[in-house]
Design an enzyme around this catalytic site. Structure first.
Site, PDB file in Angstrom:
ATOM      1  N   HIS A 327       0.873  -1.175   0.000  1.00 21.98           N
ATOM      2  CA  HIS A 327       0.000   0.000   0.000  1.00 21.98           C
ATOM      3  C   HIS A 327       0.904   1.217   0.000  1.00 21.98           C
ATOM      4  O   HIS A 327       1.812   1.300   0.812  1.00 21.98           O
ATOM      5  CB  HIS A 327      -0.896   0.003   1.233  1.00 21.98           C
ATOM      6  CG  HIS A 327      -2.031   0.979   1.128  1.00 21.98           C
ATOM      7  ND1 HIS A 327      -1.833   2.331   1.156  1.00 21.98           N
ATOM      8  CD2 HIS A 327      -3.360   0.790   0.967  1.00 21.98           C
ATOM      9  CE1 HIS A 327      -3.008   2.940   1.018  1.00 21.98           C
ATOM     10  NE2 HIS A 327      -3.943   2.025   0.907  1.00 21.98           N
ATOM     11  N   ARG A 347      -6.217  10.300   0.059  1.00 16.01           N
ATOM     12  CA  ARG A 347      -5.958  10.856  -1.271  1.00 16.01           C
ATOM     13  C   ARG A 347      -7.269  11.070  -2.022  1.00 16.01           C
ATOM     14  O   ARG A 347      -7.416  12.027  -2.766  1.00 16.01           O
ATOM     15  CB  ARG A 347      -5.015   9.939  -2.066  1.00 16.01           C
ATOM     16  CG  ARG A 347      -3.538  10.142  -1.698  1.00 16.01           C
ATOM     17  CD  ARG A 347      -2.661   9.098  -2.350  1.00 16.01           C
ATOM     18  NE  ARG A 347      -2.890   7.787  -1.757  1.00 16.01           N
ATOM     19  CZ  ARG A 347      -2.878   6.638  -2.423  1.00 16.01           C
ATOM     20  NH1 ARG A 347      -2.643   6.634  -3.714  1.00 16.01           N
ATOM     21  NH2 ARG A 347      -3.094   5.496  -1.792  1.00 16.01           N
TER      22      ARG A 347
END
Ligand SMILES: Cc1cc2nc3c(=O)[nH]c(=O)nc-3n(C[C@H](O)[C@H](O)[C@H](O)COP(=O)(O)OP(=O)(O)OC[C@H]3O[C@@H](n4cnc5c(N)ncnc54)[C@H](O)[C@@H]3O)c2cc1C
Ligand code: SF4
Ligand code: SF4
Ligand code: FES
Lengths: 556, 228
Positions: A327, A347
């Protein structure tokens, strides 16, 4: 709080923020160009950990003999069992059931609920407590193409593209077509999806999606789902029996090669039991705690690849065990939370990744392997920030979220993240988060078909332990989806297979005896045993004094 | 990690150990030589398996916290509570209604709340536990569902409640009732389900399944992206 020298770098991030804010207002997520096909291939080859020369090695045993797979997985595959077949008297069955489900994350729990819709007897065993799992930890979301401008066909394309077109088409078909019904099923069970006033779903985009398709339950999406499934299992005591703190350590076959149960190990009392079952579902999740290439992990304590080991020994095939999902955004500071996940939703809400000088260097929502590689490239080129303990990272500029969408956005949408950092004195509304790729997800696993069945009759696999759905790279939100879709399929099919009147022959562990012979021929050290069950974080100098610790790197 | 840490004293179930400063309680236990089998799950503050009570040096207060999220201090005395033997009523959600009556029936204890606020003070998730219990007493299921949302079922509230209320079990029922009965249906979702029932998309997906990689790849890279 951040030490002085890191604050220096944060100042630069603050300086570039107004400009980046303007960009975001103008261009949305498109603040940096997306990579094309060739650029993607190049950055993977140069920077992704899987592509390093020594990441993989040849497996010398079992159905995938000669395949090159991840080193740490080869280690557990080329291991001795915890206990030898002769130890067990298979004529004395301790527990008998119709369906045995191993592992109680959302895949195992969904399987149990669905199987209990029939009159089959169900036994669910898990080595921690029900729900203590990767499933409980997901923050970001679950994908489903249920919006007007979206459809399963687009979802199909995204899954295939994300997985570099290696995915097994029949599994992707099942995944995308069962998605909307799965959301409905969960809602009927009482999952509280984030919704607008009019009842429409609040959906966000995620890495590699072409539409806003990510459903969430605040930033506790995994828990929002898993705790409901667990509560439902608690509510069906007549139909679903469960045993906690108990691990499956071997599968049992019968003399006709059908799956016929498992050897289970009660961790505290150190007793073994023989479980006879007409069908078995492996739902043991992933392998983060193998710490591939020394990476920190987001995974729960029990993510040790046990299901892969026991399934493989019994003859089930592995698929795509040459790829690991890192990740992009794992915490690297403060030290107490190193490896922890900073959800992709950060994000998704507009936080931008920037280097130590506050410069943008990548489109914020590339597929994970691409995004992670871009972060590694920045750090290898000394444009990252080094922590006091020597780890490197880049900034994820979270304060931008509130500048874009207003004060309170973080508290409302990322309460878990906010709390996590606050516990260690960092306010992510004011300061960015320092992140680096962390070992997150097992892309591959035991091969299944669209019924969630393996090539061994009566053996099913669901969830992260399975392979094929996501090819070599899973997109965010598709795992929470697959555990429901294939958990339910496994439960339904395993239970209906029982109904067809399975006749089990004589129980056998001959596959393990044979496997041991092959491991011996390789000259493997007898101390190398698997399944690992739980990792061992006791420091070496303490370990050296624990003379009764028989096994290396595992439970004693 | 190769940073040098000062060593500090902690008492684990009464026994003295020296562990590195800055450790969480879980890290301290492991450093001391414990391989945990209970009282541990996610290690990241999501599962509630690691409820722990502790007392810090010079403080008379017994505090509660998550072992994976609490940093040890010098002289801290620690006892883990891997399991809370709390009552859990059995129900079928389909038979329930989202109102106060359901709680009178399944959680009569809730109505004994004396508003002492001990639960709120002991919650490691900073949840207004008392407020969600009070909301249930008023029959405000939506409020209780909202306030209890971040509950990870660690059990610390119930352990300290003088009225023997199992707040978190009542909380999840409130949330499930809200999710099933009180939140509005999504008409888009229902429309999609109908389309799926009618077999829409099957043909297109079948075509994609048979498509060679290069064609599929072209389709993928040229798909229209509409995200916000
Ligand atoms: C921090 C984090 C965040 C994530 N966020 C997202 C997200 O936003 N969206 C998304 O789609 N996906 C996300 N994922 C991935 C996703 O949550 C997991 O892949 C998924 O939940 C796996 O579910 P599972 O049921 O297959 O396995 P798990 O949930 O891990 O459950 C496996 C269970 O099996 C038990 N077990 C293991 N071995 C044995 C054994 N030998 N005997 C008995 N029991 C055993 C384990 O203890 C555990 O209870 C995230 C993962 C993590 C770790
Ligand atoms: S409400 Fe109770 S069970 Fe839930 S997190 Fe808070 S203290 Fe733990
Ligand atoms: S501790 Fe118990 S009695 Fe006190 S406020 Fe909380 S629920 Fe009410
Ligand atoms: S181990 Fe899961 S909350 Fe601490």
């Amino acid at each position: 709080m951040y030490p002085e020298y890191m604050m220096e770098s944060i100042k630069k991030v603050e300086q570039t923020r107004p400009h980046r804010l303007e960009l975001a207002k103008k261009l949305g997520k498109q603040v940096f160009p997306r990579m094309g096909e060739q650029e993607r291939a190049d950055i993977l080859a140069d920077y992704h950990p899987d592509y390093k020369d020594d990441a993989l090695r040849e497996l010398r045993i079992g159905p995938n003999k000669n395949d090159k797979i991840i080193n740490e997985v080869v280690d557990v595959m080329e291991s001795y069992p915890r206990d030898y077949p002769e130890t067990f008297d298979l004529n004395k069955v301790d527990i008998e059931t119709d369906v045995l489900i191993i592992g109680a994350g959302s895949a195992g729990l969904s399987a149990a609920i669905e199987a209990s819709e029939t009159d089959a007897e169900i036994l669910l065993i898990t080595k921690l407590r029900l729900g203590d799992s990767n499933s409980m930890m997901a923050q970001g979301g679950i994908q489903a193409a249920d919006q007007t401008d979206d459809d399963p066909v687009l979802h199909y394309l995204d899954v295939m593209g994300g997985g570099h077109f290696d995915n097994k088409p029949e599994l992707v078909d099942a995944l995308v077509m069962d998605a909307a019904p799965s959301i409905k099923w969960l809602e009927e069970l009482g999952v509280m999806f984030d919704k607008n006033e009019d009842g429409s779903m609040m959906v966000k985009s995620g890495g590699g999606t072409c539409r806003n398709r990510m459903h969430s339950t605040r930033d506790y999406t995994g828990a929002g789902i898993c705790r409901v499934l667990r509560d439902e299992v608690y509510n069906r005591p007549d139909k679903i029996k469960y045993i906690e703190y108990t691990a499956a350590t071997e599968l049992i076959l019968d003399d006709k090669g059908q799956c016929a149960g498992a050897i289970i190990y009660h961790l505290e009392s150190k007793q073994y039991s023989v479980v006879k079952a007409k069908t078995v579902i492996i739902a043991t999740g992933g392998f983060g705690r193998l710490h591939v290439r020394g990476f920190e992990t987001t995974n729960h304590y029990g993510a040790t690849a046990d299901g892969l080991v026991i399934g493989y020994r019994a003859g089930a095939k592995l698929m795509f065990m040459d790829s690991v999902q890192y990740h992009p955004t794992g915490a690297v500071f403060p030290e107490q939370i190193v490896g922890f996940l900073c959800t992709e939703k950060v994000r998704g809400l507009g936080a931008q990744p920037v280097n130590k000088d506050g410069e943008l260097f990548v489109y914020p929502l590339e597929p994970r392997d691409i995004e992670a590689s871009a972060f590694i490239r920045v750090c290898e080129n000394n444009l990252g920030v080094t922590t006091p303990s020597g780890l490197k990272g880049i900034w994820l500029d979270s304060p931008l979220i509130e500048e874009l969408s207003g004060e309170g956005t973080i508290e409302k949408n990322l309460p878990a993240m906010l709390r996590q950092y606050k516990r260690f004195d960092i306010d992510i509304r004011k300061y960015p988060m320092l992140v680096f790729p962390t070992l997150h997800y097992q892309n591959g696993g035991l091969e299944i078909d669209a019924n969630a069945e393996t090539t061994i009759p009566g053996l099913y696999v669901a969830g992260e332990a399975s392979g094929g759905i996501h090819g070599r790279n899973r997109l965010m939100g598709n795992s929470q989806l697959d555990i429901i879709v294939f958990g339910r399929r496994a439960g339904r099919n395993a239970a209906s297979k029982v109904k067809t009147g399975i006749q089990l022959g004589k129980l056998s562990l001959k596959h393990v005896t044979d496997y041991i012979k092959e491991v011996e021929e390789l000259g493997i050290d007898k101390k190398q045993i698997a399944p690992i069950i739980l990792p061992d974080y006791i420091p070496d100098h303490v370990k050296a004094k624990q003379l009764s610790s028989e096994f290396q790197g595992t439970l004693f | 990690m190769d940073v040098k840490h000062e060593m500090i004293k902690v008492y684990i179930s009464g026994e003295l150990f020296h562990v590195p400063e800055g450790s969480t309680i879980i890290m301290a236990l492991e450093y001391a030589g414990f391989q945990l089998k209970k009282g541990i799950g996610c290690r990241e503050g999501y599962c509630g398996a690691c409820a722990t009570v502790y007392r810090e040096k010079g403080d008379y207060k017994l505090k509660g916290g998550l072992a994976c999220q609490t940093v040890v201090t010098d002289g801290m005395a620690i006892a883990m509570i891997p399991f809370v033997p709390a009552e859990k009523p059995i129900y079928d959600l389909n038979d329930l209604t989202p109102d106060v009556g359901t709680f009178t029936q399944l959680f009569p204890s809730v109505f004994r709340c004396v508003s002492c606020n001990t639960c709120t003070k002991s919650c490691p998730q900073d949840i207004e536990v008392m407020d969600y219990v009070q909301a249930l007493i008023r029959g405000d299921i939506a409020k209780a569902a909202d306030l209890s949302f971040d509950c990870i079922r660690c059990g610390l509230c119930a352990l300290r409640c003088p009225a023997e209320i199992v707040q978190y079990n009542a909380g999840i029922l409130a949330r499930r009732l809200y999710g099933k009965y009180l939140s509005k249906n999504s008409s888009e979702l229902d429309a999609r389900l109908k389309e799926l029932d009618e077999g829409k998309f099957v043909k297109e997906i079948e075509e994609l399944k048979k498509m060679p990689d290069d064609k599929l790849s072209k389709k993928y890279y040229s798909r229209e992206i509409k995200i916000s």
